[in-house]
Write a protein that holds these residues in place. Structure first.
Motif, PDB file in Angstrom:
ATOM      1  N   MET A  75      29.423  49.840  39.432  1.00 15.35           N
ATOM      2  CA  MET A  75      28.165  49.271  40.014  1.00 15.35           C
ATOM      3  C   MET A  75      27.047  50.302  40.077  1.00 15.35           C
ATOM      4  O   MET A  75      25.792  50.190  40.713  1.00 15.35           O
ATOM      5  N   THR A  77      21.893  42.442  42.418  1.00 10.25           N
ATOM      6  CA  THR A  77      22.928  43.143  42.678  1.00 10.25           C
ATOM      7  C   THR A  77      24.315  42.198  43.254  1.00 10.25           C
ATOM      8  O   THR A  77      25.491  42.281  42.889  1.00 10.25           O
ATOM      9  N   LEU A  81      25.766  40.151  40.214  1.00  7.01           N
ATOM     10  CA  LEU A  81      26.506  41.292  39.430  1.00  7.01           C
ATOM     11  C   LEU A  81      28.000  41.372  40.129  1.00  7.01           C
ATOM     12  O   LEU A  81      28.952  41.140  39.443  1.00  7.01           O
ATOM     13  N   THR A 104      28.955  45.686  32.386  1.00  6.09           N
ATOM     14  CA  THR A 104      28.216  45.825  33.818  1.00  6.09           C
ATOM     15  C   THR A 104      27.442  46.689  34.072  1.00  6.09           C
ATOM     16  O   THR A 104      26.370  46.762  34.697  1.00  6.09           O
ATOM     17  N   ARG A 105      28.031  48.120  33.718  1.00  9.55           N
ATOM     18  CA  ARG A 105      27.372  49.244  34.147  1.00  9.55           C
ATOM     19  C   ARG A 105      25.924  49.251  33.263  1.00  9.55           C
ATOM     20  O   ARG A 105      24.711  49.687  33.879  1.00  9.55           O
ATOM     21  N   VAL A 163      19.075  45.934  35.873  1.00 10.15           N
ATOM     22  CA  VAL A 163      18.628  44.883  36.877  1.00 10.15           C
ATOM     23  C   VAL A 163      17.136  45.103  37.653  1.00 10.15           C
ATOM     24  O   VAL A 163      16.836  43.957  37.721  1.00 10.15           O
ATOM     25  N   CYS A 166      23.383  47.016  35.176  1.00  7.52           N
ATOM     26  CA  CYS A 166      23.120  47.535  36.312  1.00  7.52           C
ATOM     27  C   CYS A 166      22.023  48.406  36.034  1.00  7.52           C
ATOM     28  O   CYS A 166      21.092  48.325  36.889  1.00  7.52           O
TER      29      CYS A 166
END
Length: 213
Positions: free
Chosen positions: A22, A125, A128, A159-160, A166, A163
């Motif tokens: 995250m 966030t 996610l 996912t990184r 985002v 992020c």
């Protein structure tokens, strides 16, 4: 021992992993073993075991005499990550639709209630985090530990990348809410539909990121 809880190294691994995924530990940031030891109330040995495992998953990198650092997020990896996910994820969700137990289907039904609209960066966030929870719940339903580990590893890397982008994403809620029909297909045991929706979802992720590069 049957029923034994996770080891200290496993607890450290999970704690550090999700902060890396995250970007709570930012790309390139040094890993502070003293802080981790205090936060987790454990010695350095299990933390170092966890870091070795995270290094094999490309989430940290160790340099002699310099220490261990969170890996940078390299957008050039997107094509490679997406290739793996396009191949494995449709197969996995189809298997989940066929193998999920009644308890699994109940858990997935509960996750549907978390897919609510959210706005702003803070909302993105939270979306996610929900996205991670949904993916990991689906992967558990495959009942193949080797495939589950692989799926989680590449989902973490994807996912990184999410992020990083985002702050510039406007359609995050729409992407995450694509899980509604996917979860429904798995709950109903529709393997073909689950695989089709998964391929669309993974392809849509890559397209959305490339549109921002």
């Amino acid at each position: 021992m049957p029923g034994a809880g996770p080891s200290l190294a496993e607890k450290a691994y999970l704690f550090i992993r999700d902060r890396l995924v995250m970007l709570d530990i930012k790309p390139g940031e040094p890993i502070n073993e003293d802080w981790l030891s205090g936060s987790l109330d454990m010695g350095r040995t299990p933390i170092r075991e966890a870091l070795k495992r995270l290094e094999s998953e490309r989430l940290v990198v160790a340099f002699p005499r310099r220490g261990t650092f969170a890996t940078e997020v390299n957008i050039a990896d997107l094509a490679h990550i997406s290739e793996v996910r396009r191949t494995l994820e449709p197969m996995a969700t189809a298997a989940a639709a066929e193998r999920a137990t009644s308890d699994d289907r109940q858990e997935l039904t509960g996750l549907l209630t978390r897919l609510k609209p959210a706005t702003g960066i803070a909302g993105n966030t939270e979306l996610l985090r929900t996205d991670l929870d949904v993916h990991r719940a689906i992967y558990r339903c495959v009942y193949n530990p080797f495939l589950e580990d692989t799926l989680i590893r590449y989902d973490n890397l994807a996912t990184r990348i999410w992020c990083v982008f985002v702050p510039r994403l406007k359609g995050m809620a729409g992407h995450v809410n694509e899980h509604r029909p996917l979860l429904t297909a798995i709950i109903k045991g529709d393997a073909k539909k689950a695989a089709e929706l998964t391929l669309e979802h993974v392809t849509g992720f890559e397209t959305a990121i490339r549109a921002l590069i």
